[in-house]
Design a protein around this motif. Structure first.
Motif, PDB file in Angstrom:
ATOM      1  N   PHE A  13      22.989 -56.042 -33.943  1.00 40.95           N
ATOM      2  CA  PHE A  13      21.912 -55.707 -33.025  1.00 40.95           C
ATOM      3  C   PHE A  13      21.919 -56.701 -31.871  1.00 40.95           C
ATOM      4  CE2 PHE A  13      20.874 -54.392 -37.260  1.00 40.95           C
ATOM      5  CZ  PHE A  13      20.215 -53.177 -37.143  1.00 40.95           C
ATOM      6  N   LYS A  14      21.312 -56.306 -30.769  1.00 39.22           N
ATOM      7  CA  LYS A  14      21.231 -57.216 -29.626  1.00 39.22           C
ATOM      8  C   LYS A  14      20.295 -58.379 -29.940  1.00 39.22           C
ATOM      9  CE  LYS A  14      20.833 -57.209 -24.596  1.00 39.22           C
ATOM     10  NZ  LYS A  14      20.577 -56.383 -23.391  1.00 39.22           N
ATOM     11  N   HIS A  15      19.164 -58.073 -30.610  1.00 39.92           N
ATOM     12  CA  HIS A  15      18.201 -59.108 -30.952  1.00 39.92           C
ATOM     13  C   HIS A  15      17.718 -58.903 -32.381  1.00 39.92           C
ATOM     14  CE1 HIS A  15      18.026 -60.254 -26.753  1.00 39.92           C
ATOM     15  NE2 HIS A  15      17.719 -59.007 -26.416  1.00 39.92           N
ATOM     16  N   ARG A  16      17.247 -59.976 -33.002  1.00 45.61           N
ATOM     17  CA  ARG A  16      16.710 -59.900 -34.357  1.00 45.61           C
ATOM     18  C   ARG A  16      15.541 -58.917 -34.437  1.00 45.61           C
ATOM     19  NH1 ARG A  16      16.369 -64.215 -38.536  1.00 45.61           N
ATOM     20  NH2 ARG A  16      15.009 -63.389 -40.161  1.00 45.61           N
ATOM     21  N   GLU A  17      14.720 -58.891 -33.378  1.00 42.91           N
ATOM     22  CA  GLU A  17      13.542 -58.034 -33.387  1.00 42.91           C
ATOM     23  C   GLU A  17      13.918 -56.557 -33.524  1.00 42.91           C
ATOM     24  OE1 GLU A  17      12.703 -61.902 -32.028  1.00 42.91           O
ATOM     25  OE2 GLU A  17      14.123 -60.433 -31.173  1.00 42.91           O
ATOM     26  N   GLU A  18      15.053 -56.172 -32.954  1.00 45.29           N
ATOM     27  CA  GLU A  18      15.488 -54.777 -33.064  1.00 45.29           C
ATOM     28  C   GLU A  18      15.800 -54.425 -34.519  1.00 45.29           C
ATOM     29  OE1 GLU A  18      18.760 -54.530 -30.434  1.00 45.29           O
ATOM     30  OE2 GLU A  18      17.545 -54.589 -28.604  1.00 45.29           O
ATOM     31  N   TYR A  19      16.406 -55.355 -35.240  1.00 43.66           N
ATOM     32  CA  TYR A  19      16.661 -55.141 -36.679  1.00 43.66           C
ATOM     33  C   TYR A  19      15.346 -55.045 -37.437  1.00 43.66           C
ATOM     34  CZ  TYR A  19      17.180 -56.874 -41.451  1.00 43.66           C
ATOM     35  OH  TYR A  19      17.068 -57.063 -42.807  1.00 43.66           O
ATOM     36  N   GLU A  20      14.424 -55.963 -37.166  1.00 39.37           N
ATOM     37  CA  GLU A  20      13.149 -55.987 -37.888  1.00 39.37           C
ATOM     38  C   GLU A  20      12.307 -54.757 -37.574  1.00 39.37           C
ATOM     39  OE1 GLU A  20      11.640 -59.734 -36.625  1.00 39.37           O
ATOM     40  OE2 GLU A  20      12.665 -60.867 -38.228  1.00 39.37           O
ATOM     41  N   ASN A  21      12.455 -54.196 -36.383  1.00 43.24           N
ATOM     42  CA  ASN A  21      11.699 -52.999 -36.001  1.00 43.24           C
ATOM     43  C   ASN A  21      12.353 -51.709 -36.486  1.00 43.24           C
ATOM     44  OD1 ASN A  21       9.828 -54.595 -34.666  1.00 43.24           O
ATOM     45  ND2 ASN A  21      10.860 -54.408 -32.677  1.00 43.24           N
ATOM     46  N   GLY A  22      13.507 -51.825 -37.114  1.00 39.68           N
ATOM     47  CA  GLY A  22      14.199 -50.637 -37.603  1.00 39.68           C
ATOM     48  C   GLY A  22      14.916 -49.853 -36.528  1.00 39.68           C
ATOM     49  N   ASP A  23      15.224 -50.486 -35.398  1.00 29.67           N
ATOM     50  CA  ASP A  23      15.936 -49.795 -34.322  1.00 29.67           C
ATOM     51  C   ASP A  23      17.391 -49.539 -34.708  1.00 29.67           C
ATOM     52  OD1 ASP A  23      13.593 -50.031 -32.940  1.00 29.67           O
ATOM     53  OD2 ASP A  23      14.264 -51.698 -31.672  1.00 29.67           O
ATOM     54  N   ARG A  24      18.037 -48.661 -33.977  1.00 28.34           N
ATOM     55  CA  ARG A  24      19.452 -48.376 -34.226  1.00 28.34           C
ATOM     56  C   ARG A  24      20.301 -49.570 -33.809  1.00 28.34           C
ATOM     57  NH1 ARG A  24      21.581 -42.447 -32.936  1.00 28.34           N
ATOM     58  NH2 ARG A  24      23.366 -43.557 -33.750  1.00 28.34           N
ATOM     59  N   PRO A  25      21.354 -49.882 -34.570  1.00 26.52           N
ATOM     60  CA  PRO A  25      22.197 -51.024 -34.206  1.00 26.52           C
ATOM     61  C   PRO A  25      23.070 -50.722 -32.992  1.00 26.52           C
ATOM     62  CG  PRO A  25      23.121 -49.901 -36.112  1.00 26.52           C
ATOM     63  CD  PRO A  25      21.797 -49.242 -35.819  1.00 26.52           C
ATOM     64  N   LEU A  26      23.543 -51.791 -32.346  1.00 28.90           N
ATOM     65  CA  LEU A  26      24.528 -51.630 -31.272  1.00 28.90           C
ATOM     66  C   LEU A  26      25.816 -51.032 -31.807  1.00 28.90           C
ATOM     67  CD1 LEU A  26      24.233 -55.022 -29.331  1.00 28.90           C
ATOM     68  CD2 LEU A  26      23.536 -52.765 -28.509  1.00 28.90           C
ATOM     69  N   GLY A  27      26.178 -51.426 -33.017  1.00 29.01           N
ATOM     70  CA  GLY A  27      27.397 -50.943 -33.639  1.00 29.01           C
ATOM     71  C   GLY A  27      27.352 -51.184 -35.133  1.00 29.01           C
ATOM     72  N   SER A  28      28.208 -50.513 -35.858  1.00 28.78           N
ATOM     73  CA  SER A  28      28.278 -50.697 -37.308  1.00 28.78           C
ATOM     74  C   SER A  28      29.681 -50.331 -37.769  1.00 28.78           C
ATOM     75  CB  SER A  28      27.238 -49.828 -38.028  1.00 28.78           C
ATOM     76  OG  SER A  28      27.530 -48.451 -37.860  1.00 28.78           O
ATOM     77  N   VAL A  29      30.044 -50.841 -38.938  1.00 30.72           N
ATOM     78  CA  VAL A  29      31.357 -50.548 -39.493  1.00 30.72           C
ATOM     79  C   VAL A  29      31.276 -50.642 -41.016  1.00 30.72           C
ATOM     80  CG1 VAL A  29      32.181 -52.952 -39.442  1.00 30.72           C
ATOM     81  CG2 VAL A  29      33.834 -51.077 -39.322  1.00 30.72           C
ATOM     82  N   VAL A  30      31.925 -49.706 -41.686  1.00 31.21           N
ATOM     83  CA  VAL A  30      32.125 -49.787 -43.129  1.00 31.21           C
ATOM     84  C   VAL A  30      33.330 -50.687 -43.364  1.00 31.21           C
ATOM     85  CG1 VAL A  30      32.771 -48.468 -45.165  1.00 31.21           C
ATOM     86  CG2 VAL A  30      31.076 -47.551 -43.588  1.00 31.21           C
ATOM     87  N   LEU A  31      33.209 -51.643 -44.275  1.00 27.23           N
ATOM     88  CA  LEU A  31      34.192 -52.718 -44.383  1.00 27.23           C
ATOM     89  C   LEU A  31      35.452 -52.361 -45.175  1.00 27.23           C
ATOM     90  CD1 LEU A  31      31.846 -55.800 -44.897  1.00 27.23           C
ATOM     91  CD2 LEU A  31      33.135 -55.163 -42.849  1.00 27.23           C
ATOM     92  N   THR A  32      35.573 -51.130 -45.631  1.00 29.29           N
ATOM     93  CA  THR A  32      36.753 -50.736 -46.408  1.00 29.29           C
ATOM     94  C   THR A  32      38.047 -51.061 -45.662  1.00 29.29           C
ATOM     95  OG1 THR A  32      35.467 -48.868 -47.227  1.00 29.29           O
ATOM     96  CG2 THR A  32      37.839 -48.838 -47.654  1.00 29.29           C
ATOM     97  N   GLY A  33      38.937 -51.784 -46.335  1.00 24.62           N
ATOM     98  CA  GLY A  33      40.272 -52.020 -45.787  1.00 24.62           C
ATOM     99  C   GLY A  33      40.392 -53.175 -44.828  1.00 24.62           C
ATOM    100  N   TYR A  34      39.287 -53.833 -44.492  1.00 18.81           N
ATOM    101  CA  TYR A  34      39.343 -54.959 -43.560  1.00 18.81           C
ATOM    102  C   TYR A  34      39.783 -56.236 -44.268  1.00 18.81           C
ATOM    103  CZ  TYR A  34      37.330 -52.767 -39.406  1.00 18.81           C
ATOM    104  OH  TYR A  34      37.136 -51.993 -38.289  1.00 18.81           O
ATOM    105  N   THR A  35      40.264 -57.175 -43.480  1.00 17.08           N
ATOM    106  CA  THR A  35      40.597 -58.520 -43.942  1.00 17.08           C
ATOM    107  C   THR A  35      39.887 -59.516 -43.035  1.00 17.08           C
ATOM    108  OG1 THR A  35      42.783 -57.789 -44.684  1.00 17.08           O
ATOM    109  CG2 THR A  35      42.469 -60.157 -44.380  1.00 17.08           C
TER     110      THR A  35
END
Length: 566
Positions: free
Chosen positions: A77-99
């Motif tokens: 998220f751009k700011h912690r407040e956006e996470y706490e308010n339940g806003d949509r993230p800037l980006g996300s990724v499922v970690l399958t296959g990463y190193t």
């Protein structure tokens, strides 16, 4: 490097990929149907905090607030407040296959090898300077078919905490099928193995890490990669490491399109799968005794036919190396489970010390909560997990001559085993302690009861870990050697199966196949070898191991009722 942009593929390319996915599913689903006929998710502690991320166009280091979810999904998220308010993230990724890489020089070397310049090719374009600038505490997430993610922490301690948390999320996502108790999950993995054998790939590797759709996507991406390199790399713009980044971005677009197609295809197959399983339940149950008798009869005749070539293969190519692989696996798991038992004992002793000090009810509940969270604490469990990591190189060297390249899956499996045994032991301790400690007991009686609980938990842990260790070693020895033996006998024995096929076809059920019976024959003989070697190595370990000592911990005043309920 931020949220997912629009696809870099045009409509023609997307249509071509959909065709490739359709072809994969058309060829794979028959294997899956056959294996369906024949045939506790651990959590990740949520981790969150500020990081900086290389993102944007042109890329720049920007502050973000990162959250690793309990299902192994990373969001920022751009700011912690956006996470706490339940806003949509800037980006996300499922970690399958990463190193996870924490060395900038190692990551830059990876970029240099990922997309080398063609010989004789020289470009005047400037390389991306931000990739060259030193980063104090980096966290690079690299994937063979997806875009890379570049983060930076404020301190070494924060970097380590994020590294351990991310590694736990990667393992959680990777072993979802291997940990599942559902018959359909086992059928899917068996179908993947048979599908690959039909294509000439007998050895196991890490392609089965992830969900069913992710596994199919990885399969097709491997097939597509040579053509993608030949067709796309010469036209990629950029120089050096910036060019490698562009290549990773392109692969990410292809991966997303293939994953979407595989997910859609598997969802479309779901009603057929449920129908098939329901029909099999109705047809197999009344005839199961007859089918098992026929199977045993065919198995006996088939075993007599293949016994000679099979024994010859095992003597010449397996018997000399099987004890070495067995001993390495056994010592690895023993070291890991010894670390688990030590950590568990320390946790119970530490809790007893807090009880003995007559803490407040609030403090006591906090300590009990911390004890209950031990299996999900990546820092604590790292003392156990590193035992499997230490053996990675040795196991790879021993197993690769047999076509086995699934060392990452093996290490993940050992770490899952440690976490599950710790979780079971902690739950048992909390349950028994809460049952036996009541307000009717005085201090001495409470101390005696809790000491009994401690002993019972350790005794149960030793029994559970012994059984789990045997299952783990047997399973992975089969993964290493069974495909190899099947490949060695492919020409000499597989051709003889046709003479038995009529008896099996007469049953009229897809649950019984001559190929399945043939593999059971090979597996049974190989398991006899494995049992012999595991028993021999275990006896050697028992003779050489010195009995451990236990430290008696005096116990404490009686805690409040219900304190030990997790």
């Amino acid at each position: 490097m931020g949220g997912r942009p629009s696809s870099p593929l045009d409509k023609r390319q997307q249509q071509h990929l959909r065709g490739q996915v359709d072809t994969l599913l058309r060829n794979f689903l028959p294997c899956y149907r056959g294996q369906l006929a024949a045939s506790k998710l651990p959590r990740v502690r949520e981790h969150r905090g500020p990081l900086t991320q290389l993102q944007g166009h042109p890329p720049q280091w920007q502050p973000i607030f990162c959250v690793l979810r309990g299902d192994g999904r990373l969001e920022w998220f751009k700011h912690r407040e956006e996470y706490e308010n339940g806003d949509r993230p800037l980006g996300s990724v499922v970690l399958t296959g990463y190193t996870v890489l924490t060395s900038q020089s190692e990551y830059l070397h990876l970029l240099d090898t990922l997309c080398p310049e063609p010989s004789g090719h020289h470009t005047q374009e400037e390389p991306e300077p931000l990739l060259e600038m030193p980063v104090s505490f980096p966290l690079f997430l690299q994937h063979p078919f997806r875009r890379h993610l570049c983060f930076s922490a404020a301190t070494a301690e924060v970097q380590r905490a994020w590294r351990l948390a991310l590694q736990g999320g990667i393992r959680l996502r990777g072993t979802v099928l291997q940990r599942s108790q559902a018959p359909a999950a086992r059928a899917f993995l068996d179908a993947i193995r048979l599908y690959r054998q039909q294509q000439g790939h007998f050895g196991d590797d890490d392609v089965t890490l992830g969900s069913d759709a992710e596994v199919l996507t990885a399969l097709l991406m491997r097939e597509l990669l040579p053509a993608l390199r030949a067709q796309t790399l010469p036209r990629l713009r950029g120089a050096g490491r910036a060019r490698a980044w562009a290549w990773a971005k392109l692969l990410d677009g292809v991966h997303a399109a293939v994953l979407a197609g595989a997910s859609t295809g598997l969802r479309a197959f779901q009603p057929e799968k449920e129908e098939l399983l329901a029909a099999l339940e109705k047809t197999i149950r009344p005839d199961v005794d007859q089918m098992l008798k026929l199977r045993e009869r065919v198995l006996g005749r088939l075993q007599a036919n293949v016994q000679g070539p099979l024994e010859s293969c095992l003597r010449r190519k397996v018997d000399a190396q099987l004890p070495r692989v067995t001993q390495t696996l056994l010592s690895t798991v023993e070291a890991e489970l010894t670390a688990v038992q030590t950590l568990l004992t320390q946790g119970m002793d530490r809790l007893s010390c807090h009880l003995r000090g007559s803490p407040s009810s609030t403090r006591l509940r906090k300590e009990v909560y911390s004890f209950g969270e031990m299996p999900w604490d990546p820092e604590l469990m790292q003392t156990c997990y590193r035992e499997a990591e230490r053996s990675r190189g040795r196991l790879g060297q021993l197993a690769e001559p047999f076509g086995f390249f699934g060392t990452q899956s093996l290490v993940f499996g050992a770490q899952d085993l440690a976490q599950q045994l710790m979780a079971d032991a902690v739950a048992t301790f909390l349950q028994l302690a809460d049952q036996c400690l009541t307000t009717a007991l005085d201090c001495d009686q409470a101390a005696q009861q809790l000491e009994k609980v401690r002993g019972r938990v350790l005794k149960k842990f030793q029994s559970d870990s012994g059984s789990a260790q045997r299952r783990f070693i047997h399973g992975w020895l089969l993964c290493i050697f069974l495909p190899f033996v099947l490949s060695q006998l492919e020409l000499s024995c597989k051709a003889e199966l046709s003479e038995f096929e009529g008896d099996v076809l007469a049953v009229g059920s897809p649950a019984l196949t001559i190929e399945g019976i043939y593999e059971d024959v090979i597996r049974g003989v190989l398991l006899q070898r494995i049992n012999r070697d595991v028993e021999t190595e275990a006896q050697r370990g028992t003779c050489s191991r010195q009995p451990g000592s236990s430290t008696e911990v005096p116990l404490c005043p009686l805690p409040p009722p219900g304190t030990f309920q997790s």
